[in-house]
Design an enzyme around this catalytic site. Sequence first.
Site, PDB file in Angstrom:
ATOM      1  N   ARG A 171       0.846  -1.199   0.000  1.00 17.52           N
ATOM      2  CA  ARG A 171       0.000   0.000   0.000  1.00 17.52           C
ATOM      3  C   ARG A 171       0.885   1.253   0.000  1.00 17.52           C
ATOM      4  O   ARG A 171       1.976   1.262   0.555  1.00 17.52           O
ATOM      5  CB  ARG A 171      -0.922   0.020   1.212  1.00 17.52           C
ATOM      6  CG  ARG A 171      -2.111  -0.926   1.100  1.00 17.52           C
ATOM      7  CD  ARG A 171      -3.045  -0.827   2.289  1.00 17.52           C
ATOM      8  NE  ARG A 171      -2.376  -1.240   3.512  1.00 17.52           N
ATOM      9  CZ  ARG A 171      -1.846  -0.428   4.391  1.00 17.52           C
ATOM     10  NH1 ARG A 171      -1.922   0.890   4.244  1.00 17.52           N
ATOM     11  NH2 ARG A 171      -1.249  -0.897   5.466  1.00 17.52           N
ATOM     12  N   TYR A 223      -1.544  -3.660  -6.835  1.00 15.92           N
ATOM     13  CA  TYR A 223      -1.245  -4.405  -5.615  1.00 15.92           C
ATOM     14  C   TYR A 223      -2.316  -4.294  -4.533  1.00 15.92           C
ATOM     15  O   TYR A 223      -2.733  -3.185  -4.167  1.00 15.92           O
ATOM     16  CB  TYR A 223       0.096  -3.951  -5.020  1.00 15.92           C
ATOM     17  CG  TYR A 223       0.570  -4.980  -4.022  1.00 15.92           C
ATOM     18  CD1 TYR A 223       1.248  -6.113  -4.453  1.00 15.92           C
ATOM     19  CD2 TYR A 223       0.254  -4.865  -2.682  1.00 15.92           C
ATOM     20  CE1 TYR A 223       1.620  -7.089  -3.564  1.00 15.92           C
ATOM     21  CE2 TYR A 223       0.628  -5.850  -1.783  1.00 15.92           C
ATOM     22  CZ  TYR A 223       1.310  -6.957  -2.231  1.00 15.92           C
ATOM     23  OH  TYR A 223       1.669  -7.935  -1.354  1.00 15.92           O
ATOM     24  N   LYS A 260      -9.619  -2.323   1.658  1.00 14.24           N
ATOM     25  CA  LYS A 260      -9.428  -1.162   2.506  1.00 14.24           C
ATOM     26  C   LYS A 260     -10.229   0.051   2.002  1.00 14.24           C
ATOM     27  O   LYS A 260     -10.714   0.847   2.795  1.00 14.24           O
ATOM     28  CB  LYS A 260      -7.936  -0.839   2.640  1.00 14.24           C
ATOM     29  CG  LYS A 260      -7.118  -2.023   3.220  1.00 14.24           C
ATOM     30  CD  LYS A 260      -7.647  -2.441   4.536  1.00 14.24           C
ATOM     31  CE  LYS A 260      -7.142  -3.699   5.192  1.00 14.24           C
ATOM     32  NZ  LYS A 260      -5.846  -4.212   5.160  1.00 14.24           N
ATOM     33  N   HIS A 267     -10.595  -2.493  11.342  1.00  8.21           N
ATOM     34  CA  HIS A 267      -9.490  -3.337  10.861  1.00  8.21           C
ATOM     35  C   HIS A 267      -9.257  -4.440  11.895  1.00  8.21           C
ATOM     36  O   HIS A 267      -8.278  -4.415  12.634  1.00  8.21           O
ATOM     37  CB  HIS A 267      -8.241  -2.452  10.692  1.00  8.21           C
ATOM     38  CG  HIS A 267      -7.103  -3.098   9.961  1.00  8.21           C
ATOM     39  ND1 HIS A 267      -5.790  -2.723  10.171  1.00  8.21           N
ATOM     40  CD2 HIS A 267      -7.068  -4.072   9.021  1.00  8.21           C
ATOM     41  CE1 HIS A 267      -5.007  -3.430   9.376  1.00  8.21           C
ATOM     42  NE2 HIS A 267      -5.748  -4.262   8.684  1.00  8.21           N
ATOM     43  N   SER A 319      -1.362  -3.457  10.298  1.00 10.09           N
ATOM     44  CA  SER A 319      -1.015  -4.329   9.184  1.00 10.09           C
ATOM     45  C   SER A 319       0.226  -5.155   9.498  1.00 10.09           C
ATOM     46  O   SER A 319       1.224  -4.627  10.013  1.00 10.09           O
ATOM     47  CB  SER A 319      -0.768  -3.486   7.935  1.00 10.09           C
ATOM     48  OG  SER A 319      -1.913  -2.715   7.654  1.00 10.09           O
ATOM     49  N   CYS A 363       0.688  -7.371  11.780  1.00 16.21           N
ATOM     50  CA  CYS A 363       0.976  -7.481  13.215  1.00 16.21           C
ATOM     51  C   CYS A 363       0.224  -8.622  13.877  1.00 16.21           C
ATOM     52  O   CYS A 363       0.036  -8.620  15.100  1.00 16.21           O
ATOM     53  CB  CYS A 363       0.691  -6.160  13.912  1.00 16.21           C
ATOM     54  SG  CYS A 363       1.913  -4.899  13.516  1.00 16.21           S
ATOM     55  N   ASP A 385      -9.292  -9.901   8.867  1.00 12.01           N
ATOM     56  CA  ASP A 385      -8.774  -8.560   8.545  1.00 12.01           C
ATOM     57  C   ASP A 385      -9.768  -7.425   8.795  1.00 12.01           C
ATOM     58  O   ASP A 385      -9.364  -6.357   9.214  1.00 12.01           O
ATOM     59  CB  ASP A 385      -8.316  -8.526   7.078  1.00 12.01           C
ATOM     60  CG  ASP A 385      -7.429  -7.330   6.750  1.00 12.01           C
ATOM     61  OD1 ASP A 385      -6.491  -7.058   7.524  1.00 12.01           O
ATOM     62  OD2 ASP A 385      -7.664  -6.673   5.722  1.00 12.01           O
ATOM     63  N   ARG A 409       2.133 -12.200  -0.506  1.00 10.06           N
ATOM     64  CA  ARG A 409       0.825 -12.603   0.045  1.00 10.06           C
ATOM     65  C   ARG A 409       0.233 -13.792  -0.685  1.00 10.06           C
ATOM     66  O   ARG A 409       0.561 -14.060  -1.842  1.00 10.06           O
ATOM     67  CB  ARG A 409      -0.155 -11.425  -0.088  1.00 10.06           C
ATOM     68  CG  ARG A 409       0.306 -10.143   0.610  1.00 10.06           C
ATOM     69  CD  ARG A 409      -0.562  -9.770   1.759  1.00 10.06           C
ATOM     70  NE  ARG A 409      -0.004  -8.695   2.567  1.00 10.06           N
ATOM     71  CZ  ARG A 409      -0.554  -8.277   3.701  1.00 10.06           C
ATOM     72  NH1 ARG A 409      -1.659  -8.840   4.147  1.00 10.06           N
ATOM     73  NH2 ARG A 409      -0.003  -7.310   4.400  1.00 10.06           N
TER      74      ARG A 409
END
Length: 587
Positions: A70, A198, A207, A227, A249, A251, A278, A370
């Site tokens: 991002r 991406y 998001k 989130h 993110s 974590c 998420d 990912r």
Amino acid sequence: MEIENQTLKTWVDEVARQTEAESVHWCDGSEEEINRLNEMMVADGTFVRLDPDKHPNCFYARSDVKDVARVEDRTFICSAKEEDAGPTNNWKHPDDMHAILDPLFKGCMRGRVMYVVTYLLGPPGSPMSKVGIEITDSPYVVANLRIMTRIGKVAIDELGQNSEFVKGVHSTGNLDPEQRYICHFPDEGLILSFSSNYGGNALQSKKCFALRLASVMARREGWLAEHMLILGITDPQGNKTYVSAAFPSACGKTNLAMLIPPQADLDAGWKIETVGDDIAWLKFGEDGRLYAVNPEYGFFGVAPGTSMKTNPNALEACRANTIFTNVALCPDGTVWWEGLDGDPPAHATDWKGKPWTPESPTPAAHPNSRFTAPAGQCPCISPEWESPQGVPISAIIFGGRRSTTTPLVYQAFNWVHGTYVGAMMTSEKTAAAVGGLGELRHDPMAMLPFCGYHMADYWQHWLNVGETGGDKMPDIFHVNWFRKSADGSWLWPGFGENMRVLKWIAARTQGKGTAVETPIGLLPTPEGIGFEELGLSEQTAAELLSVDPGQWLAEADEQAEYLQKFGEKLPAALQAEHDALRSRLQA
Ligand code: GTP
Ligand code: SPV
Ligand code: MN
């Protein structure tokens, strides 16, 4: 496919004219359609098909080397007034942003197919669900969206003749980082993203809609778009406790959501089930409690560090029907990343497409590589994960990546204090966003990059929701799996052992479990976590549960400085919480 929604058709025609697309393809979401797109991408080199026995229907993809995460500095909230975006977002007036974007989108799909993807966020038939449309010229984006959301017929049926849907246009452009824009127009219900393919830049459902625009809707309609992962804990008696957790993110949301308890807990009958990893949408149910749904349909999970030891459920979820992006490709048609079980491959192709061996000086997989995997394939997916009414939430957990200061776990005194704890979250930056790796920064409620409006108004909204819910609100906790010793090693084993913390949290929500009052909140005792069984030294155990007044006063000073950023919009209740913290620390 027959589309009867006139508003939708008119808008799609308009976009086709503007982008000068060669043709328009309405995605129906069928197997046939995706198989054809996948074949096309294999033929043009976008995809490599993985070994059909080891990884059936799986594909390997590499992004442009400058398009790997991002881009927060190129993400904009284009509200009419700057103060509605607030000090934590980039802002541009909608007219000014359209003036930049219109020329970029003009003719950008010349000679290309324009895909129209209708997607549903939330379970079919749920009062919480919402429809979005993403128009894109990237078949890679279509393939990812098809895993991450419910696309095609189910969404079109849900939409019907309704003219309320979130509009989005995405174009690959030329992937020039200088032309990259991720823009949100809350007043128009519009998302425009350009020049990135991406993840969170390009998969607008994630998001852009489910957090940035949805947070604006949630404020208006009295709910929360967060989130957060959602998981269910089942105790040996069969009682279920649902919790949601907001970590920044990369974590640990995916890992906690799919946790496998230690053997002794499994033997005793404990179980963890995943509802989401998420994003959570939380609304009040008829009984006045907060219920959560997962708006998504798949996982866009961090690959590095995922192994049979850390997260076997994720590995099983991405065994089939998965897209791997920016990991390493092995000669036998499998994939590899740092932290995967076993020896590294003797030879592989790295995420940049270059030959790689274990002697190579750079990682084989990008740290933000990912997997895109269907949620339904996760062995521990909750039977309730598509429940239209969602699951009742008993605890909300905040957490950050903090090598010092913050203890393993503590409980907030009440909702208002918990809101303060969430608002003051700080965490070391990860590879999920470009720039500043390892830098400690404020990330309120893990929403810093995702809140679609003024952060202080968002905090006020949390306080308002708490007033509405009263004593039926979830209890609030804070965790930190990432505390380090002086030599840089983790103090806490993490992963499956996080079950110990979840059990304490579940007990607390039932009015059980011992707690010790400290200036920052309620902490467990060492026995409450079972440090001894874990074989941790007394010193480590003490450090994990320590609240150092000196460190915390310094923390409070830093918080005071941060709070100033929000000026008059800072809710008085949060200033009061800050003052109360300081006086408890000084007492
Ligand atoms: P986003 O998808 O970016 O929102 O991230 P996420 O919060 O789902 O993060 P994820 O679970 O994928 O974890 C990211 C990284 O943290 C991985 O490298 C994990 O191995 C690591 N991690 C997760 N849980 C733990 C833990 O309990 N202890 C330690 N030390 N590392 C962890
Ligand atoms: C995050 O960065 O929080 C993610 C990945 O979950 S992305 O979809 O790129 O936002
Ligand atoms: Mn995320």
